[in-house]
Design an enzyme around this catalytic site. Sequence first.
Site: not given
Length: 531
Positions: A15, A19, A188, A382, A508, A510
């Site tokens: 994480s 990307g 560090k 949806c 969808h 989005e």
Amino acid sequence: MSTKYVFVTGGVASSLGKGIIASSLAKLLQARGYKVTNQKLDPYINIDPGTLNPYEHGECYVTDDGAETDLDLGHYERFTGCPTSQANNITTGRIYQNVINKERRGDYLGKTVQIVPHITDEIKRNIKLLGAKGEYDVVITEIGGTVGDIESLPFIEAVRQLRWELGEKSVLIHLTLVPYLSATGELKTKPTQHSVKALQEEGLQPDILVLRTEHELNNDLRKKVALFCNVTPEAVIQSVDVSTIYEVPLRMRDEKLDEIVLERLGLPLNSEPDLEDWIKFLYKLKNYSKEVRIGLVGKYVELHDAYKSIVEAFIHAGAINDCKVNIVWLHSEELTQENAEAKLKNLHGILVAPGFGHRGINGKLLAIEYARTHNIPFFGICLGMQMAVIEFARNVLHLEGADSTEMAAKTPYPVIDLMESQHDVTEKGGTMRLGAYNCELKEGSKAFEAYGQKFIRERHRHRYEFNNKYKDKFEQAGMVTTGVNPETGLTEIIEIPKLKWFVGVQFHPEYKSTVTKPHPLFIAFIKACLS
Ligand code: GLN
């Protein structure tokens, strides 16, 4: 020009935002006139994330060609505006499946099938596939997971071989973390040194290091990392925490990531990157004059990544409206008759999210009833659209027990029903109605007004649909179909025209919202929430 390759690996922790770094680099190269595509290699055994619970892996992102993919592909598209496809996301599962299918066909007859060379060859073939199309100057391939994981070993080995074969035509960027120890006030570098060692043990030498950090790195620290890790000091790049991911391309530009990559690939820098639209968007994002509160009703709200593309679509559409969208996360299982009023009354708009199965359905129905009866702008996506149909059937048409056959197989009123094409489907993976389909809009509708055109194409991911047998009944009572698939007649959009903005879509939207092209329906929904 033959395609060049950039590989992005990560170390120290997961994480860290590989990307986003990969997407930012793609954006910068694109802004210098290069044709770029991003690819993600995921080291899990699932063929694709389509069967994964969102709690495990966040949202499943769907491409035009109907691939169910990792949510990083959403970032790639949102940053570059270029559509991705199945070829842009490969998992260990798919690699093994291809190799095993070849083995069964007899392609390797007589040979022992092994990780090296057969699995690694298949990985290399999939990386080179995008380059072979001849459409891209640069392919940026991100290797999921963290260096040192057992899972990602074959991918790393394939990259090692490929780099050897490609010679000058590839660059390796390794992303690590530089932790800050507040007790001593120090940054560090040791974890980075160890992570690069792990990569070297696997035969890979990074060209560029991107160090994720909470604080600015000074030159001494960069020199120290360079010395220990066999890279030049300019190739030690910092990625300092920023308030929005959309700031990262500009920070990477400041650090000259694009220049170093192009130099190492032997490509000309061309003109300075044209980031005018991007900068305009960022300015609007930060200098808004209005705010709205939108309730997002879903059952995975503890994990915001489960609704990643919806959240980002709100950011894009908010900026263009000079508006900050504050999402109020509403767990559908926690919405009850008793608390609905208290939880919903201060919202400017309500979005009911996609989903599967019956958990949390009642909360969704309550939120929709509240939106409908209080004339609060409503957007159903949806499952959210299907629930709006069910709510209307029960409370306006008085069809008691009306339901979707997904939730109640024996409902007397199957207003949402399994698609004809789904009746014989038994396998779960990759068998829904997936990918982009045409839709014709009804003139004068809210949807038509938003898109400003009659024909649109949107991406789908579902098995159930509006049951057209009930269409007339719904229309007479005030819920109308305003979008239809011209090939099949399937209902794709429903609206209640007499309300301010009440729109449910079976697709969808989005997935198609990008920084430079916010989605028309999200723009229109926010406008309605503001009015
Ligand atoms: N479960 C519903 C269907 O399969 C809706 C799916 C979704 O919201 N993506 O039709």
